[in-house]
Design a protein around this motif. Structure first.
Motif, PDB file in Angstrom:
ATOM      1  N   GLN A   6      -0.928  -5.231   7.974  1.00 49.43           N
ATOM      2  CA  GLN A   6      -2.189  -4.616   7.580  1.00 49.43           C
ATOM      3  C   GLN A   6      -3.081  -4.353   8.784  1.00 49.43           C
ATOM      4  O   GLN A   6      -3.622  -3.253   8.945  1.00 49.43           O
ATOM      5  CB  GLN A   6      -2.913  -5.501   6.569  1.00 49.43           C
ATOM      6  CG  GLN A   6      -4.175  -4.848   6.011  1.00 49.43           C
ATOM      7  CD  GLN A   6      -4.900  -5.751   5.020  1.00 49.43           C
ATOM      8  OE1 GLN A   6      -5.007  -6.953   5.248  1.00 49.43           O
ATOM      9  NE2 GLN A   6      -5.376  -5.177   3.943  1.00 49.43           N
ATOM     10  N   LEU A  26       0.852  -1.177   0.000  1.00 49.04           N
ATOM     11  CA  LEU A  26       0.000   0.000   0.000  1.00 49.04           C
ATOM     12  C   LEU A  26       0.888   1.227   0.000  1.00 49.04           C
ATOM     13  O   LEU A  26       1.714   1.403   0.876  1.00 49.04           O
ATOM     14  CB  LEU A  26      -0.882   0.021   1.254  1.00 49.04           C
ATOM     15  CG  LEU A  26      -1.816  -1.169   1.431  1.00 49.04           C
ATOM     16  CD1 LEU A  26      -2.563  -1.027   2.748  1.00 49.04           C
ATOM     17  CD2 LEU A  26      -2.800  -1.243   0.273  1.00 49.04           C
ATOM     18  N   SER A  27       0.710   2.098  -0.991  1.00 53.36           N
ATOM     19  CA  SER A  27       1.464   3.336  -1.025  1.00 53.36           C
ATOM     20  C   SER A  27       0.684   4.407  -0.293  1.00 53.36           C
ATOM     21  O   SER A  27      -0.419   4.740  -0.666  1.00 53.36           O
ATOM     22  CB  SER A  27       1.680   3.780  -2.477  1.00 53.36           C
ATOM     23  OG  SER A  27       2.329   5.014  -2.523  1.00 53.36           O
ATOM     24  N   LEU A  28       1.281   4.955   0.784  1.00 53.67           N
ATOM     25  CA  LEU A  28       0.577   5.922   1.623  1.00 53.67           C
ATOM     26  C   LEU A  28       1.417   7.190   1.731  1.00 53.67           C
ATOM     27  O   LEU A  28       2.345   7.260   2.521  1.00 53.67           O
ATOM     28  CB  LEU A  28       0.340   5.352   3.020  1.00 53.67           C
ATOM     29  CG  LEU A  28      -0.512   4.087   3.084  1.00 53.67           C
ATOM     30  CD1 LEU A  28      -0.585   3.590   4.513  1.00 53.67           C
ATOM     31  CD2 LEU A  28      -1.903   4.359   2.548  1.00 53.67           C
ATOM     32  N   GLU A  64      -6.585   5.050   5.210  1.00 54.88           N
ATOM     33  CA  GLU A  64      -5.213   5.395   4.863  1.00 54.88           C
ATOM     34  C   GLU A  64      -5.086   5.777   3.393  1.00 54.88           C
ATOM     35  O   GLU A  64      -4.349   6.709   3.046  1.00 54.88           O
ATOM     36  CB  GLU A  64      -4.281   4.228   5.195  1.00 54.88           C
ATOM     37  CG  GLU A  64      -4.029   4.022   6.680  1.00 54.88           C
ATOM     38  CD  GLU A  64      -5.181   3.339   7.409  1.00 54.88           C
ATOM     39  OE1 GLU A  64      -5.138   3.282   8.645  1.00 54.88           O
ATOM     40  OE2 GLU A  64      -6.123   2.848   6.748  1.00 54.88           O
ATOM     41  N   ASP A  65      -5.810   5.069   2.534  1.00 53.92           N
ATOM     42  CA  ASP A  65      -5.779   5.384   1.098  1.00 53.92           C
ATOM     43  C   ASP A  65      -6.412   6.748   0.832  1.00 53.92           C
ATOM     44  O   ASP A  65      -5.905   7.533   0.020  1.00 53.92           O
ATOM     45  CB  ASP A  65      -6.510   4.293   0.308  1.00 53.92           C
ATOM     46  CG  ASP A  65      -6.536   4.600  -1.188  1.00 53.92           C
ATOM     47  OD1 ASP A  65      -5.455   4.776  -1.779  1.00 53.92           O
ATOM     48  OD2 ASP A  65      -7.635   4.660  -1.761  1.00 53.92           O
ATOM     49  N   GLY A 125      -4.013   9.403   1.903  1.00 49.12           N
ATOM     50  CA  GLY A 125      -2.892   9.490   0.966  1.00 49.12           C
ATOM     51  C   GLY A 125      -3.235  10.211  -0.314  1.00 49.12           C
ATOM     52  O   GLY A 125      -2.332  10.606  -1.061  1.00 49.12           O
ATOM     53  N   ASN A 126      -4.519  10.399  -0.560  1.00 47.81           N
ATOM     54  CA  ASN A 126      -4.992  11.121  -1.742  1.00 47.81           C
ATOM     55  C   ASN A 126      -5.929  12.261  -1.354  1.00 47.81           C
ATOM     56  O   ASN A 126      -6.829  12.630  -2.099  1.00 47.81           O
ATOM     57  CB  ASN A 126      -5.725  10.157  -2.687  1.00 47.81           C
ATOM     58  CG  ASN A 126      -4.822   9.084  -3.245  1.00 47.81           C
ATOM     59  OD1 ASN A 126      -4.101   9.298  -4.222  1.00 47.81           O
ATOM     60  ND2 ASN A 126      -4.838   7.914  -2.629  1.00 47.81           N
ATOM     61  N   ARG A 140     -13.015   1.337   0.638  1.00 49.75           N
ATOM     62  CA  ARG A 140     -11.749   2.046   0.527  1.00 49.75           C
ATOM     63  C   ARG A 140     -11.192   2.334   1.921  1.00 49.75           C
ATOM     64  O   ARG A 140     -11.915   2.736   2.819  1.00 49.75           O
ATOM     65  CB  ARG A 140     -11.949   3.356  -0.242  1.00 49.75           C
ATOM     66  CG  ARG A 140     -10.677   4.052  -0.659  1.00 49.75           C
ATOM     67  CD  ARG A 140     -10.981   5.169  -1.639  1.00 49.75           C
ATOM     68  NE  ARG A 140      -9.764   5.792  -2.120  1.00 49.75           N
ATOM     69  CZ  ARG A 140      -9.711   6.749  -3.040  1.00 49.75           C
ATOM     70  NH1 ARG A 140     -10.854   7.186  -3.584  1.00 49.75           N
ATOM     71  NH2 ARG A 140      -8.562   7.277  -3.418  1.00 49.75           N
ATOM     72  N   SER A 141      -9.900   2.138   2.121  1.00 45.44           N
ATOM     73  CA  SER A 141      -9.315   2.329   3.442  1.00 45.44           C
ATOM     74  C   SER A 141      -9.137   3.808   3.751  1.00 45.44           C
ATOM     75  O   SER A 141      -8.961   4.643   2.853  1.00 45.44           O
ATOM     76  CB  SER A 141      -7.959   1.622   3.540  1.00 45.44           C
ATOM     77  OG  SER A 141      -6.980   2.310   2.775  1.00 45.44           O
ATOM     78  N   THR A 179       4.862   7.084   7.971  1.00 46.02           N
ATOM     79  CA  THR A 179       3.860   6.247   8.617  1.00 46.02           C
ATOM     80  C   THR A 179       3.888   6.533  10.109  1.00 46.02           C
ATOM     81  O   THR A 179       4.892   6.275  10.777  1.00 46.02           O
ATOM     82  CB  THR A 179       4.145   4.755   8.380  1.00 46.02           C
ATOM     83  OG1 THR A 179       4.152   4.490   6.979  1.00 46.02           O
ATOM     84  CG2 THR A 179       3.083   3.895   9.053  1.00 46.02           C
ATOM     85  N   ASP A 233      -1.153  13.508   1.295  1.00 42.12           N
ATOM     86  CA  ASP A 233      -0.309  13.928   0.184  1.00 42.12           C
ATOM     87  C   ASP A 233      -0.037  15.426   0.181  1.00 42.12           C
ATOM     88  O   ASP A 233       0.891  15.890  -0.489  1.00 42.12           O
ATOM     89  CB  ASP A 233      -0.905  13.486  -1.157  1.00 42.12           C
ATOM     90  CG  ASP A 233      -2.302  14.034  -1.414  1.00 42.12           C
ATOM     91  OD1 ASP A 233      -2.886  14.651  -0.502  1.00 42.12           O
ATOM     92  OD2 ASP A 233      -2.814  13.846  -2.537  1.00 42.12           O
TER      93      ASP A 233
END
Length: 252
Positions: free
Chosen positions: A44, A24-26, A103-104, A107-108, A100-101, A207, A200
């Protein structure tokens, strides 16, 4: 403190990636997950944050005298509960996939509304905050986390000094953080309001392992304008076991 056994060693991780793996890219950091029920506390599950408010693991009065019961009750039932509710309202309004998490999303976050940014960040930050505190705190970490702190900052005392400086000098409201960066090194920084290092849009990324709330509502009933005293008292209630578990997961 009892010796920690997280079963998150590199050997255990590599052994389980043959079953399933997920990267996962965060916000510029990578969290690798074995995604296997055979690994206790896999990356996770250790690092994931629920979209709903998690019950406290201790009573409101359990952290006294360092954090008083009334502050904890108001903080948890009013401020944090409001962030959780408003986050879910924002997800409905913006038609965000419920699978959708968080964290995701963080990150966006530049793709979402201010409401999502403020409440998604507020919910994430507080869910972490409750986890990294305990009435049964050890004086300091040990094991791999202690070694990483010594390697990154020279000593625990220097780490604590830098963390306190980040918390005390954050202008206005915000948070102080210990994170694992994309380079897998520890770093200390702070963010304003309810922003955090996963976002972002944040100048400070990583993290989160440890977060300290320096909004006035977190301490004003007991400490009034003495933020420095509140920050110093925080070391008496840090849950180093949880911080170490997060470090092990984020370092994979």
């Amino acid at each position: 403190m009892d010796k920690m056994n997280f079963n998150l060693s590199r050997r255990a991780f590599l052994a389980n990636t043959s079953k399933t793996g997920l990267a996962l890219s965060l916000g510029g950091t990578a969290i690798l997950s074995a995604c296997s029920g055979d690994v206790k506390g896999d990356a996770q599950s250790v690092l994931a944050t629920s979209m709903t408010q998690t019950p406290l693991a201790f009573d409101f009065s359990a952290l006294e005298p360092h954090i008083d019961a009334m502050t904890m009750e108001i903080h948890f039932t009013k401020h944090a509960a409001g962030y959780a509710k408003n986050l879910n309202d924002a997800m409905g309004e913006e038609q965000v996939d419920s699978s959708r998490s968080l964290e995701d999303i963080l990150g966006n976050i530049s793709k979402f509304s201010t409401k999502m940014r403020n409440n998604g960040g507020g919910h994430y930050n507080h869910e972490l905050f409750w986890k990294v505190m305990t009435p049964d705190a050890a004086e300091r970490p040990d094991g791999d986390l202690a070694e990483a702190i010594n390697s990154s900052f020279g000593s625990f005392e220097e780490f604590a000094s830098q963390f306190e400086t980040a918390a005390k000098t954050r202008f206005g409201s915000g948070w102080a953080w210990l994170v694992v960066g994309a380079d897998k090194k520890l770093a200390i920084g702070s963010t304003p309001n309810q922003d955090n290092p996963l976002m972002d849009i944040s100048d400070f990324k990583g993290t989160p392992l440890l977060g300290l709330d320096v909004w006035e509502h977190a301490y004003y009933l007991n400490y009034q304008n003495r933020r420095a005293d509140y920050v110093s008292a925080f070391w008496n209630i840090v849950n180093w076991k949880t911080v170490a578990e997060r470090f092990a997961a984020a370092s994979m």
